[in-house]
Write a protein that holds these residues in place. Structure first.
Motif, PDB file in Angstrom:
ATOM      1  N   ALA A   1      -4.541  13.578  -2.054  1.00 22.05           N
ATOM      2  CA  ALA A   1      -3.476  12.607  -1.810  1.00 22.05           C
ATOM      3  C   ALA A   1      -3.999  11.183  -1.968  1.00 22.05           C
ATOM      4  O   ALA A   1      -3.316  10.307  -2.506  1.00 22.05           O
ATOM      5  CB  ALA A   1      -2.889  12.817  -0.416  1.00 22.05           C
ATOM      6  N   GLU A   2      -5.225  10.931  -1.502  1.00 24.18           N
ATOM      7  CA  GLU A   2      -5.800   9.586  -1.608  1.00 24.18           C
ATOM      8  C   GLU A   2      -6.013   9.194  -3.067  1.00 24.18           C
ATOM      9  O   GLU A   2      -5.766   8.046  -3.459  1.00 24.18           O
ATOM     10  CB  GLU A   2      -7.123   9.525  -0.841  1.00 24.18           C
ATOM     11  CG  GLU A   2      -6.990   9.601   0.675  1.00 24.18           C
ATOM     12  CD  GLU A   2      -6.681  11.014   1.169  1.00 24.18           C
ATOM     13  OE1 GLU A   2      -6.804  11.972   0.368  1.00 24.18           O
ATOM     14  OE2 GLU A   2      -6.325  11.146   2.356  1.00 24.18           O
ATOM     15  N   GLU A   3      -6.476  10.129  -3.887  1.00 18.15           N
ATOM     16  CA  GLU A   3      -6.686   9.838  -5.310  1.00 18.15           C
ATOM     17  C   GLU A   3      -5.363   9.526  -6.004  1.00 18.15           C
ATOM     18  O   GLU A   3      -5.274   8.601  -6.812  1.00 18.15           O
ATOM     19  CB  GLU A   3      -7.381  11.014  -5.989  1.00 18.15           C
ATOM     20  CG  GLU A   3      -8.834  11.200  -5.566  1.00 18.15           C
ATOM     21  CD  GLU A   3      -9.419  12.500  -6.051  1.00 18.15           C
ATOM     22  OE1 GLU A   3     -10.655  12.614  -6.097  1.00 18.15           O
ATOM     23  OE2 GLU A   3      -8.646  13.425  -6.392  1.00 18.15           O
ATOM     24  N   LEU A   4      -4.329  10.300  -5.709  1.00 15.87           N
ATOM     25  CA  LEU A   4      -3.029  10.072  -6.324  1.00 15.87           C
ATOM     26  C   LEU A   4      -2.460   8.712  -5.918  1.00 15.87           C
ATOM     27  O   LEU A   4      -1.892   7.983  -6.751  1.00 15.87           O
ATOM     28  CB  LEU A   4      -2.057  11.189  -5.932  1.00 15.87           C
ATOM     29  CG  LEU A   4      -2.361  12.575  -6.514  1.00 15.87           C
ATOM     30  CD1 LEU A   4      -1.439  13.622  -5.890  1.00 15.87           C
ATOM     31  CD2 LEU A   4      -2.216  12.578  -8.028  1.00 15.87           C
TER      32      LEU A   4
ATOM     33  N   ARG B   1       0.832  -1.197   0.000  1.00 17.19           N
ATOM     34  CA  ARG B   1       0.000   0.000   0.000  1.00 17.19           C
ATOM     35  C   ARG B   1       0.868   1.250   0.000  1.00 17.19           C
ATOM     36  O   ARG B   1       1.808   1.368   0.765  1.00 17.19           O
ATOM     37  CB  ARG B   1      -0.904   0.009   1.242  1.00 17.19           C
ATOM     38  CG  ARG B   1      -1.912  -1.107   1.304  1.00 17.19           C
ATOM     39  CD  ARG B   1      -2.873  -1.062   0.138  1.00 17.19           C
ATOM     40  NE  ARG B   1      -3.544   0.223   0.049  1.00 17.19           N
ATOM     41  CZ  ARG B   1      -4.691   0.502   0.684  1.00 17.19           C
ATOM     42  NH1 ARG B   1      -5.266  -0.412   1.440  1.00 17.19           N
ATOM     43  NH2 ARG B   1      -5.254   1.684   0.554  1.00 17.19           N
ATOM     44  N   PHE B   2       0.553   2.188  -0.874  1.00 17.56           N
ATOM     45  CA  PHE B   2       1.228   3.478  -0.876  1.00 17.56           C
ATOM     46  C   PHE B   2       0.554   4.383   0.149  1.00 17.56           C
ATOM     47  O   PHE B   2      -0.675   4.458   0.217  1.00 17.56           O
ATOM     48  CB  PHE B   2       1.172   4.131  -2.251  1.00 17.56           C
ATOM     49  CG  PHE B   2       1.997   3.428  -3.286  1.00 17.56           C
ATOM     50  CD1 PHE B   2       3.363   3.281  -3.122  1.00 17.56           C
ATOM     51  CD2 PHE B   2       1.417   2.916  -4.432  1.00 17.56           C
ATOM     52  CE1 PHE B   2       4.134   2.640  -4.070  1.00 17.56           C
ATOM     53  CE2 PHE B   2       2.175   2.269  -5.394  1.00 17.56           C
ATOM     54  CZ  PHE B   2       3.533   2.134  -5.211  1.00 17.56           C
ATOM     55  N   SER B   3       1.355   5.085   0.931  1.00  6.01           N
ATOM     56  CA  SER B   3       0.827   5.938   1.985  1.00  6.01           C
ATOM     57  C   SER B   3       0.346   7.266   1.409  1.00  6.01           C
ATOM     58  O   SER B   3       1.141   8.025   0.850  1.00  6.01           O
ATOM     59  CB  SER B   3       1.908   6.198   3.041  1.00  6.01           C
ATOM     60  OG  SER B   3       1.476   7.191   3.948  1.00  6.01           O
ATOM     61  N   PRO B   4      -0.945   7.596   1.527  1.00  8.70           N
ATOM     62  CA  PRO B   4      -1.417   8.900   1.044  1.00  8.70           C
ATOM     63  C   PRO B   4      -0.709  10.067   1.715  1.00  8.70           C
ATOM     64  O   PRO B   4      -0.638  11.159   1.142  1.00  8.70           O
ATOM     65  CB  PRO B   4      -2.908   8.880   1.394  1.00  8.70           C
ATOM     66  CG  PRO B   4      -3.262   7.426   1.456  1.00  8.70           C
ATOM     67  CD  PRO B   4      -2.035   6.763   2.026  1.00  8.70           C
ATOM     68  N   ALA B   5      -0.159   9.839   2.922  1.00  7.69           N
ATOM     69  CA  ALA B   5       0.501  10.933   3.637  1.00  7.69           C
ATOM     70  C   ALA B   5       1.646  11.533   2.826  1.00  7.69           C
ATOM     71  O   ALA B   5       1.846  12.750   2.821  1.00  7.69           O
ATOM     72  CB  ALA B   5       1.013  10.433   4.982  1.00  7.69           C
ATOM     73  N   LEU B   6       2.417  10.683   2.116  1.00  7.71           N
ATOM     74  CA  LEU B   6       3.527  11.212   1.334  1.00  7.71           C
ATOM     75  C   LEU B   6       3.043  11.822   0.022  1.00  7.71           C
ATOM     76  O   LEU B   6       3.693  12.710  -0.528  1.00  7.71           O
ATOM     77  CB  LEU B   6       4.540  10.099   1.065  1.00  7.71           C
ATOM     78  CG  LEU B   6       5.262   9.573   2.302  1.00  7.71           C
ATOM     79  CD1 LEU B   6       6.275   8.499   1.925  1.00  7.71           C
ATOM     80  CD2 LEU B   6       5.965  10.704   3.041  1.00  7.71           C
ATOM     81  N   PHE B   7       1.907  11.372  -0.485  1.00  9.05           N
ATOM     82  CA  PHE B   7       1.344  11.981  -1.692  1.00  9.05           C
ATOM     83  C   PHE B   7       0.804  13.377  -1.396  1.00  9.05           C
ATOM     84  O   PHE B   7       0.598  14.169  -2.313  1.00  9.05           O
ATOM     85  CB  PHE B   7       0.230  11.106  -2.260  1.00  9.05           C
ATOM     86  CG  PHE B   7       0.734   9.884  -2.968  1.00  9.05           C
ATOM     87  CD1 PHE B   7       0.890   9.867  -4.336  1.00  9.05           C
ATOM     88  CD2 PHE B   7       1.067   8.745  -2.251  1.00  9.05           C
ATOM     89  CE1 PHE B   7       1.361   8.736  -4.991  1.00  9.05           C
ATOM     90  CE2 PHE B   7       1.536   7.615  -2.887  1.00  9.05           C
ATOM     91  CZ  PHE B   7       1.691   7.604  -4.266  1.00  9.05           C
TER      92      PHE B   7
END
Length: 249
Positions: free
Chosen positions: A208-211, A143-149
């Motif tokens: 960020a969540e969409e990215l 899972r990619f973390s939305p926090a960094l996006f």
């Protein structure tokens, strides 16, 4: 008259050569910029291990490097040596949240904190982020973390997905241990790492969540692995070569 084929050295000899290579990198004096040391060191180690890096260019060119803001690169995690592969294919990138040295090579890093990543992007520096949680298996996608996006959404940095695939001699060990990965490469021969550069995603007016979701789907499509992201209804040095065929370093 065809030349006789030369058999590869036995696994024990390759493992000894791997140990000597890493020891040499650790003892090498710090000469030149950190970027140059990282790129040259990564190339030396991968070449010494017999690893070739094949870069596949995106179907549409990425935004120009060195722009403000920089590019946020999003790559899956396969082995402990991924940062060296990324330094070879994409010289000068910062890798979010990795150790200072890998196999004796110092790799430029940035803390995996949105504010730190955003600062680097504003300076025009490309940053690589990888999955927050990596399941076992070379084809699995964490899972990619939305926090960094959030750093891309805040600065307007383009998000550029990158898919890594290791080919030959079986899958890498399902662990982030550098020693286990070096042992595998020391016993293997003819390993090729494909670096697929995928079309950039615009962060304009995106959350960020969409990215994070779109990047996961883009990488999963190359890996032929199910994306861990839930359905949201959203529409969907190395040599660069056209996507139709790999180039070897």
């Amino acid at each position: 008259m065809s030349r006789p084929s030369v058999p590869p050295p036995p696994a024990s000899a390759r493992w000894l050569r791997t140990g000597a290579l890493v020891a040499t990198e650790r003892l090498r004096p710090a000469v030149g910029s950190s970027r140059r040391r990282a790129v040259c060191g990564a190339s030396r180690v991968l070449t010494g291990l017999g690893v070739r890096v094949a870069v596949r260019a995106p179907s549409a060119p990425w935004p120009r490097a060195g722009r403000d803001p920089g590019l946020l690169l999003v790559a899956n995690a396969v082995s402990a040596l991924d940062p060296l592969v990324l330094q070879t294919a994409l010289p000068g990138v910062l890798v979010a949240g990795h150790r200072d040295r890998i196999a004796g090579v110092p790799v430029p890093a940035v803390a995996p904190v949105s504010a730190r990543v955003a600062t680097a992007l504003r300076r025009g520096t490309p940053v690589v982020v990888r999955p927050e949680e990596q399941p076992t298996g070379a084809a699995a996608l964490g899972r990619f973390s939305p926090a960094l996006f959030a750093a891309a959404a805040e600065t307007g940095a383009p998000v550029c997905p990158v898919a890594l695939r290791y080919r030959g001699a079986g899958d890498p060990p399902a662990t982030r241990s550098t020693v286990a990965t070096l042992r595998w490469l020391g016993a293997a021969a003819g390993v090729v790492v494909e670096v697929h550069l995928l079309p950039a995603l615009s962060s304009a007016a995106a959350t960020a969540e969409e990215l994070a979701t779109l990047a996961e789907y883009a990488v999963a499509a190359v890996l032929e692995a199910p994306s861990p992201a839930p359905a949201t209804g959203l529409a969907g040095g190395a040599r660069r070569e056209p996507a139709r065929g790999p180039a070897t370093r």
